[in-house]
Scaffold this active site. Sequence first.
Site, PDB file in Angstrom:
ATOM      1  N   ASN A 136      61.140  -3.483  80.028  1.00  0.00           N
ATOM      2  CA  ASN A 136      62.297  -4.284  80.434  1.00  0.00           C
ATOM      3  C   ASN A 136      63.207  -4.621  79.267  1.00  0.00           C
ATOM      4  O   ASN A 136      64.146  -5.396  79.412  1.00  0.00           O
ATOM      5  CB  ASN A 136      61.848  -5.594  81.090  1.00  0.00           C
ATOM      6  N   ARG A 156      53.205   0.998 107.437  1.00  0.00           N
ATOM      7  CA  ARG A 156      52.284   0.560 106.358  1.00  0.00           C
ATOM      8  C   ARG A 156      52.041   1.626 105.299  1.00  0.00           C
ATOM      9  O   ARG A 156      51.023   1.635 104.618  1.00  0.00           O
ATOM     10  CB  ARG A 156      50.951   0.087 106.927  1.00  0.00           C
ATOM     11  N   GLU A 213      52.516  -4.744  85.856  1.00  0.00           N
ATOM     12  CA  GLU A 213      53.229  -5.650  84.959  1.00  0.00           C
ATOM     13  C   GLU A 213      52.558  -7.012  84.874  1.00  0.00           C
ATOM     14  O   GLU A 213      53.152  -8.045  85.138  1.00  0.00           O
ATOM     15  CB  GLU A 213      54.682  -5.785  85.424  1.00  0.00           C
ATOM     16  N   LYS A 246      57.479   1.840  90.966  1.00  0.00           N
ATOM     17  CA  LYS A 246      58.182   0.623  91.408  1.00  0.00           C
ATOM     18  C   LYS A 246      59.266   1.028  92.402  1.00  0.00           C
ATOM     19  O   LYS A 246      60.111   1.875  92.097  1.00  0.00           O
ATOM     20  CB  LYS A 246      58.864  -0.057  90.217  1.00  0.00           C
ATOM     21  N   HIS A 291      74.046   1.161  85.681  1.00  0.00           N
ATOM     22  CA  HIS A 291      72.792   0.594  85.166  1.00  0.00           C
ATOM     23  C   HIS A 291      72.614   0.870  83.663  1.00  0.00           C
ATOM     24  O   HIS A 291      72.324  -0.042  82.883  1.00  0.00           O
ATOM     25  CB  HIS A 291      71.612   1.161  85.953  1.00  0.00           C
ATOM     26  N   LYS A 299      56.778   6.134  78.990  1.00  0.00           N
ATOM     27  CA  LYS A 299      56.724   5.241  80.152  1.00  0.00           C
ATOM     28  C   LYS A 299      55.315   5.216  80.748  1.00  0.00           C
ATOM     29  O   LYS A 299      54.774   4.157  81.064  1.00  0.00           O
ATOM     30  CB  LYS A 299      57.764   5.644  81.208  1.00  0.00           C
ATOM     31  N   GLU A 331      68.169   4.889  78.922  1.00  0.00           N
ATOM     32  CA  GLU A 331      66.737   4.622  79.160  1.00  0.00           C
ATOM     33  C   GLU A 331      65.876   5.425  78.178  1.00  0.00           C
ATOM     34  O   GLU A 331      64.802   4.982  77.776  1.00  0.00           O
ATOM     35  CB  GLU A 331      66.347   4.957  80.612  1.00  0.00           C
ATOM     36  N   ARG A 391      53.530  -3.228  80.560  1.00  0.00           N
ATOM     37  CA  ARG A 391      54.662  -2.542  81.162  1.00  0.00           C
ATOM     38  C   ARG A 391      55.967  -3.338  80.995  1.00  0.00           C
ATOM     39  O   ARG A 391      57.064  -2.783  81.040  1.00  0.00           O
ATOM     40  CB  ARG A 391      54.320  -2.361  82.639  1.00  0.00           C
ATOM     41  N   HIS A 439      70.398  -6.792  83.595  1.00  0.00           N
ATOM     42  CA  HIS A 439      70.370  -7.100  85.037  1.00  0.00           C
ATOM     43  C   HIS A 439      71.309  -8.252  85.374  1.00  0.00           C
ATOM     44  O   HIS A 439      71.963  -8.243  86.425  1.00  0.00           O
ATOM     45  CB  HIS A 439      68.946  -7.487  85.472  1.00  0.00           C
ATOM     46  N   HIS A 463      66.869  -5.233  79.688  1.00  0.00           N
ATOM     47  CA  HIS A 463      67.094  -5.416  81.124  1.00  0.00           C
ATOM     48  C   HIS A 463      67.307  -6.870  81.524  1.00  0.00           C
ATOM     49  O   HIS A 463      67.888  -7.133  82.579  1.00  0.00           O
ATOM     50  CB  HIS A 463      65.932  -4.826  81.930  1.00  0.00           C
TER      51      HIS A 463
END
Length: 357
Positions: A242, A114, A230, A136, A263, A220, A178, A238, A249, A245
């Site tokens: 993207n 956890r 987000e 993230k 990427h 960022k 990026e 946020r 993606h 992306h």
Amino acid sequence: MNKSFFIKNNNSRCNIIIKSNYIQNYLNKLIRKKRKIFCIVDINVKYLVKEILELDNCTIIFIKANESIKNIKVYNKICEKLLIKKIDRNSIIVAIGGGTIGDLVGFVASTLLRGIEFILIPTTLLAQVDSSIGGKNGINTPFGKNLIGTFKQPNEVVIDTDVLRTLSKREMKSGYAEIIKHALIKDFKFFKWLDKNYKKIFNLNNKILREAVSKSIEIKLWYVKRDSKEELISDNSRAMLNFGHTIGHALETNYKYSNKLNHGEAISIGMITEAKISQKFGYLNNKNLELILGHFKRTNLKIFDPQIKNKKTIDILLNDKKNSNNQINIVLLRRVGSSFFKRNIDIKKITDIINKI
Ligand SMILES: NC(=O)c1ccc[n+]([C@@H]2O[C@H](COP(=O)([O-])OP(=O)(O)OC[C@H]3O[C@@H](n4cnc5c(N)ncnc54)[C@H](O)[C@@H]3O)[C@@H](O)[C@H]2O)c1
Ligand SMILES: [Zn+2]
């Protein structure tokens, strides 16, 4: 120039340290703590842990990193290895490597028992300016990228641009994508600065490189602080991060995350395509589009891949976790340095634009 940032959310706090020639010192200090340390290390930077290899309180797991390690099987394997070595909730997990190691290990650390304290030591430009920042963590599935994951800040991020000396030109460019994304969505001045200084970044000029990394992190964090999960409350969300992306993606998923397209390459193509969509919808004028295209050409960033026209890519686009009912939600540009979230664009309008590129 040493620099540090600090980010605090409801129940977490994270220190971000930017320092030169620092990692080995940092690790030597860390292992002096009376806690069990578990380092998960990209084999390409194994030299960073050579001084702590054989210590009693330190377990090291090496991984050959690439996008394909971000899956449930590797996740399981790592968890099992850590449990065999009797990891407990007072232990510290350290991820040393690029964004794939960071995303995967962050996911392990935020779920195993956890949640266990973790530290990221990013060793690619992409990981230093982007993936290690913002909390993230996650892994991919055949249905798409990062579909399983958590939001949890690392306790510390230790950034040392000296480690980039062994990084390939291709990976440097991937990270640069990026950086330019941060400029495009938020900061025209930074865009102009990058247009002047990009060669020095690629030539690893330490001062300029650190300035670029630090400015990128600042942008960022600006978004993360306003919208850590987000939740899309406004154009300060946020979600602006993207940009490039949505299409990027889909392309990466179509390529099955193979090394044919990394990427940064995927999102470079995504950013140019999404800038063109912004222009076709009348949000971005031709002059701004030309500015962006000019910079991408000068820096030799990828701007096109025939697979963006493939029906499979479009189908994947529709499966994106942000989309529904044949409609796409996407980040568009108003100008260089200003972005917004556009909801519910009909997929047909997008495919018409893409097919004419
Ligand atoms: N969590 C986030 O917010 C976030 C943001 C952006 C990207 N990402 C994720 O980041 C991942 C991409 O990260 P990446 O580009 O760092 O990929 P990566 O981790 O695969 O690293 C790229 C290559 O560089 C090698 N490498 C790493 N450090 C090196 C060094 N110092 N010298 C020589 N080689 C080195 C690796 O072994 C690998 O072959 C993607 O999975 C993407 O989804 C996550
Ligand atoms: Zn990215």
